[in-house]
Structures are given as structure tokens and as C-alpha cells.
Write a protein that holds these residues in place. Structure first.
Motif, mmCIF file in Angstrom:
data_model
loop_
_atom_site.group_PDB
_atom_site.id
_atom_site.type_symbol
_atom_site.label_atom_id
_atom_site.label_comp_id
_atom_site.label_asym_id
_atom_site.label_seq_id
_atom_site.Cartn_x
_atom_site.Cartn_y
_atom_site.Cartn_z
ATOM 1 N N PHE A 46 0.830 -1.208 0.000
ATOM 2 C CA PHE A 46 0.000 0.000 0.000
ATOM 3 C C PHE A 46 0.869 1.263 0.000
ATOM 4 O O PHE A 46 0.492 2.292 -0.577
ATOM 5 N N TYR A 73 -3.919 5.486 0.175
ATOM 6 C CA TYR A 73 -3.111 4.261 0.276
ATOM 7 C C TYR A 73 -2.104 4.359 1.432
ATOM 8 O O TYR A 73 -1.806 3.386 2.113
ATOM 9 N N TYR A 114 -3.952 3.530 4.554
ATOM 10 C CA TYR A 114 -4.093 2.070 4.710
ATOM 11 C C TYR A 114 -2.770 1.439 5.162
ATOM 12 O O TYR A 114 -2.742 0.537 6.014
ATOM 13 N N LEU A 144 -2.139 -0.743 8.582
ATOM 14 C CA LEU A 144 -1.582 -2.103 8.520
ATOM 15 C C LEU A 144 -0.277 -2.213 9.314
ATOM 16 O O LEU A 144 -0.010 -3.220 9.960
#
Length: 586
Positions: free
Chosen positions: A37, A49, A52, A56
Motif C-alpha cells: 500500500f 493508500y 491504509y 496495517l
């Protein structure tokens, strides 16, 4: 019980290892996804992105933290399993424990002669310590002559801990994981004896002013109050780094003194916390808990706090933390300040608290010994009696062990005779080792016993000393001189094995009689083993205070038979000539 615990720990380990495998794959997938990402953010120039990727990565860090905690649990249960495996091996006759070779001391009053240390020694037999604190304290305890009151207190403590298997094994596991050596403990002790450097007060002023200026500049930049705030933010951030950089020498000096003691302190804190969380009935264990409390000081909290401070100080070598945290609020300066405050509050209390762990480990080891030998009994501590009924040697196989009774209440001195290999030396060690175990507060292999703590002196294993140009005979005479000198100061208990071997038979006989009479006049209790039957005539002069005892041998069907049973009187049988003829030497 040991087999049951091993099975339980293996089941737990199987479950933990499965969980670790899942976590391991999960963190790998999360890391790859976060990187992917992040790549998409750069490639597509789309901030979503990056958001994200950040989420993560945070989840990845959480999983890593969970994995580390699972690994700590695995280490704990592996260690606990091994402890029980070692006990089963021990009961099968395999000694896998530290033998304490470094404590061998030929000059000691009794430890060397009684083989307290070394391979298959009483130390290795008892030792279940995991830290050098416990190991050293056990060695010291086996060589001390405590008071009657102390022995009685320790007996009750050992007896109570023997019944607390779960407590003992958990504490032993924590100690085994700590696995500290003298190096770590010396580092802690040395650190407590040094002062923390106090830097110039200007550093304290800058640690407040610069972060405050940075906060103002960030606020001004965020609200776009003036373009100068953007440049000021970078400038003050750099000033913070410069200030901490100048201060780093003090931090590095402290880390050097600490010598990576954070992990040791963490484990010691866990051990103390666990010990203090338990309630005990015996006065001795309660006394130890009281020692770990000093007004408002809580030992485990203080140690935990110190270990955390050292961990934070050690992050000074982490470039990311150094730049991010020190550039904003001079993180490591405030950690160092916290260390100074800790020292002012707890320093005098630190080493005493850590040292107590060794005492607990000793009691734990003795309690494990008591648990493994539940048929043993605790001697009655008296003021003037030493008496054993059906006494056995703890290091000999229980199936082959021969037990004998002896009483020094009326006969203060026993002359022991017997042919070669009849068991004289072994019996002297049996009495000596059981006295040592009695003194340390352990149960012993006998039907009953009465003991009072007399200083113990033994002469059994003297050798020539080429380095000191000292003959065997002179070494013997020196030891006998030590014994007589000590006996002139206080009453003692002696064990002598075939003294004056380094001289001719006439000298030996007259010298041995002279030593016995000298010790008798000094009111010494004990035993002497001898092959000189004429020495036994000394008892006729002092029938009220001396006694002859012996081990006999029989020749049946042209073979030697020893029953190793102690009898009254003087040995009548000999076997040296018989053995040499049987081996066709003569």
C-alpha cells in the motif's frame, strides 16, 4: 508428579507453538501488505493508500508485540518442563546440576574433606538455584555454623516450602530464566556504589525552554500565523537534538556503569514480586518479606522501575528514537533525570533487596531436597546433645544404604576401627555431611536425631603441596594445630581419619594417642578412625567419656563380606594380607 507436570507443560507448549506459527504468518502478511500500500501511495500519488499502509503497519506492530509475549511464555513453559525433566533424571541417578567446583577450598575447616563441592557432591545434590546470587549463598550456607535459633527457623521455612510445589517451581523457573552470573550481579553492586553525574543546571533549563519553543512554533506553523514559524520549528528541533547530543556523554557513562543490567533487574523484580504476593506461616519467610519492605519502599516496584529506566536509556543508540523523541522534547534528558531521582530515593535499598533473592533460592533448593526425600526427618535442635538413630549417607543409593546409630551424649569421643574397605571413612563423612545438612536447616536420612551447632573440623583428605614445599606430614600437623587452637577457644566437633600417616608406626601411634588425649582434655566431641588397635587402649583410661566402635569383615567361602554395621568394641578381623594373597601379590 514430575511426569504429570511435564505432560501438562508439553500440552501448553504445543498450543503456544501453534499460536506462534499463526502469528508469524500474520505479521509477515501484514508487513507485505503495508509495504504494498505504501508503494501504491507513491505510484498513484494517492494519500488514501498511505493511510491504509499506516493502519496495517500499526496492526503489524501489535501482532509483533503479541508474538514476543507468546515467545516469553514459550520460554517460561520450556524452562518449567526442563526443571521437571532434570528432577526425574536426578531421581534416576543422573546429576545434571552445577557442582560448584569454584568453591573447592582445601583450607576450609570441613568442606573439602567432606566433599561438599565437586562432581557428585552434596552441593550438586541439593543445588536448584538459577542465579549466581543463589548459588553463592548456598555455598556459603553449607559452610556456616549458625545459631540454634536460626537453624530452627530455617527448618520451619524449608518444611513449609517443601509442601508448596507450585510456588517452588515457579520461583525456580524465574531464577533459571534470569540465569545471572557474577558479572551481572557485580555490575549491579558496582552501580549502587557509584554516584550519578550531575550535569550543569543549564541543561535542565534548556530541556524546558527548547521543547516549549518548539511547541509554540508548531502551533504557529499549524495555524499559518507567519512564515517564520516554519523555519523556527526546524531550527528549534535542531537545537533540541544539539542539546541532547551534548548531554549524551552523561547517559553513555551511566549505561556503561549499568553494563546492560536491565534484564537482570526485570527478572529479580518478578521474583521479588511473586515472593511478596504469597502468604507464609513460618517466621523466617515472614522475616524475609519484612526485609523487602522499608517504610514506603516496595522492592519489586523499585526494581521494575529501575529496569524500565535502563531500557529507556539504552534506546539512546536507536537513531529513530533519538531523532524523533529528543528533537521534540529531549526525551533522554528526562529519562536520565528520572534515574537521578530513583537513585536518591532507592539506592541504599537496592543491593540489600537483590541479595535477599539468594537466600530465597537457598531455602527453595533445600525444600526441593526435602520434597524428594519425604521419609527424611528434621533433627531436634538441642543445647548439648548430638545423637543419630539409623543414620544414612544421602549420596549413597537408598537401596544399598546401610544405616547406623551413634550417640555422643555420654561418650564425647569415639575411636573407630575396622579393616580396609569396611566403611570407616564413609561413616565419618556420613556423620559430617548430616551435621552440615542439619546446620543448614534440611531434613536428614535417619529415624531420629538431636543436634546442636558445634563448629565442625575435619581432617581426612590432606595431600602433599609441592607449590608450598610442604610434605604430607607437615600438612597433617598444621591441620591438627588448627583444630587444637580452635578447641582451646570453644567446644568443637571433629572427624579425624587415620591421622599422622606421614610418619613411622611408633610415632604414629604415640602421636595419635597424644592428639586424642589433648582433644579429650579440651572437651572436644567427635570421632577418629584408625588402624592402630593399640590406640583403642586409650578408652580404658577414660571409660566415662570415650568409646571404641568398629566395622567388622568376614571371610566366607574365600570371599570378603562386609555388612557395614557399626558395632561396639575393637575390630578383630584383618583383610590386607588376605586381599594381597587373593590378588597373587604375595
Amino acid at each position: 508428579m514430575y511426569q504429570k507436570i511435564i505432560a501438562e507443560q508439553q500440552a501448553i507448549l504445543n498450543k503456544l507453538n501453534k499460536q506462534k506459527t499463526i502469528l508469524s504468518w500474520t505479521r509477515l502478511v501484514l508487513l507485505i501488505a503495508a509495504i504494498y500500500f505504501f508503494y501504491l501511495m507513491l505510484y498513484n500519488r494517492d494519500g488514501i493508500y498511505g493511510f491504509y499502509a499506516l493502519i496495517l503497519f500499526v496492526v503489524f506492530l501489535v501482532i509483533v508485540n503479541i508474538y514476543i509475549k507468546k515467545q516469553e511464555k514459550v520460554i517460561y513453559h520450556q524452562t518449567l518442563k526442563k526443571i521437571n525433566e532434570d528432577e526425574i533424571a536426578f531421581l534416576d541417578g543422573k546429576f545434571n546440576f552445577d557442582e560448584g567446583k569454584e568453591f573447592l577450598n582445601p583450607q576450609h575447616a570441613f568442606s573439602y574433606d567432606l566433599d561438599l563441592f565437586g562432581r557428585n557432591s552434596i552441593f550438586q545434590f541439593i543445588n536448584r538455584t538459577g542465579t549466581s546470587l543463589g548459588k553463592n549463598k548456598l555455598a556459603v550456607s553449607l559452610q556456616e555454623i549458625p545459631t540454634s535459633e536460626t537453624i530452627s527457623l530455617k527448618q520451619k521455612a524449608v518444611e513449609e516450602l517443601a509442601s508448596k510445589t507450585e510456588f517452588r517451581q515457579h520461583f525456580q523457573t524465574l531464577a533459571a530464566i534470569a540465569n545471572t552470573t557474577d558479572k551481572e550481579n557485580n555490575a549491579i553492586k558496582n552501580w549502587t556504589e557509584t554516584q550519578t553525574a550531575k550535569p550543569n543546571k543549564i541543561f535542565s533549563i534548556l530541556a524546558i525552554i527548547f521543547p516549549l519553543l518548539l511547541l509554540i512554533s508548531i502551533i504557529g506553523s499549524f495555524f499559518d500565523l507567519h512564515p517564520v514559524f516554519d523555519k523556527l520549528t526546524i531550527f528549534v528541533f535542531s537545537l533540541n537534538l544539539f542539546a541532547v547530543g551534548a548531554f549524551t556523554k552523561f547517559i553513555l557513562q551511566e549505561i556503561g556503569k549499568g553494563d546492560k543490567i536491565a534484564f537482570s533487574l526485570q527478572q529479580y523484580a518478578k521474583m521479588i514480586r511473586f515472593f511478596n504476593e504469597n502468604e507464609f506461616e513460618s517466621a523466617y519467610l515472614k522475616q524475609i518479606q519484612e526485609k523487602l519492605k522499608n517504610e514506603n519502599v516496595n522492592a519489586n516496584e523499585a526494581l521494575t522501575e529501575l529496569s524500565n529506566i535502563f531500557e529507556k536509556l539504552n534506546t539512546v543508540a536507536n537513531l529513530f528514537i533519538f531523532i524523533a523523541f529528543n528533537g521534540t522534547f529531549q526525551y533522554h534528558f528526562w529519562v536520565y533525570k528520572k534515574l537521578q531521582n530513583w537513585k536518591e530515593k532507592y539506592l541504599a535499598f537496592l543491593w540489600d533487596s537483590v541479595s535477599i533473592i539468594g537466600e530465597i533460592e537457598v531455602l527453595n533448593s533445600l525444600a526441593n531436597f526435602a520434597y524428594n526425600n519425604q521419609e527424611y526427618v528434621y533433627p531436634t535442635i538441642t543445647q548439648d546433645k548430638i545423637q543419630f538413630e539409623e543414620l544414612g549417607h544421602p549420596l549413597l543409593s537408598k537401596s544399598k544404604r546401610v544405616r547406623n546409630s551413634i550417640d555422643f551424649t555420654n561418650q564425647q569421643f569415639v575411636i573407630l576401627t575396622g579393616s580396609n574397605m569396611s566403611g570407616k571413612s564413609t561413616y565419618l563423612r556420613t556423620v559430617g555431611i548430616n551435621l552440615v545438612l542439619s546446620y543448614v536447616g534440611a531434613p536428614i536420612d535417619c529415624k531420629s536425631a538431636q543436634v546442636f551447632p558445634l563448629p565442625l573440623w575435619v581432617s581426612m583428605r590432606l595431600t602433599d603441596s609441592l607449590s608450598d614445599s610442604e610434605s604430607f606430614f607437615f600438612a597433617e600437623v598444621k591441620r591438627l594445630k588448627q583444630i587444637v587452637t580452635e578447641a582451646e577457644k570453644q567446644q568443637i566437633f571433629v572427624l579425624l581419619d587415620e591421622i599422622l600417616k606421614g610418619t613411622n608406626s611408633d610415632d604414629k601411634k604415640s602421636g595419635t594417642v597424644g592428639v586424642i588425649e589433648k582433644l579429650h582434655h579440651l572437651n572436644v566431641l567427635g570421632m577418629i578412625a584408625t588402624h592402630d588397635l593399640e590406640v583403642c587402649e586409650t578408652t580404658y583410661k577414660y571409660p566415662q567419656s570415650m568409646r571404641n566402635m568398629c566395622f567388622e569383615v568376614e571371610i566366607i567361602d574365600n570371599e570378603l563380606h562386609f555388612d557395614y554395621k557399626l558395632k561396639d568394641g575393637v575390630c578383630q578381623n584383618k583383610n590386607a594380607t588376605f586381599i594381597m594373597k587373593k590378588m597373587e601379590i604375595i
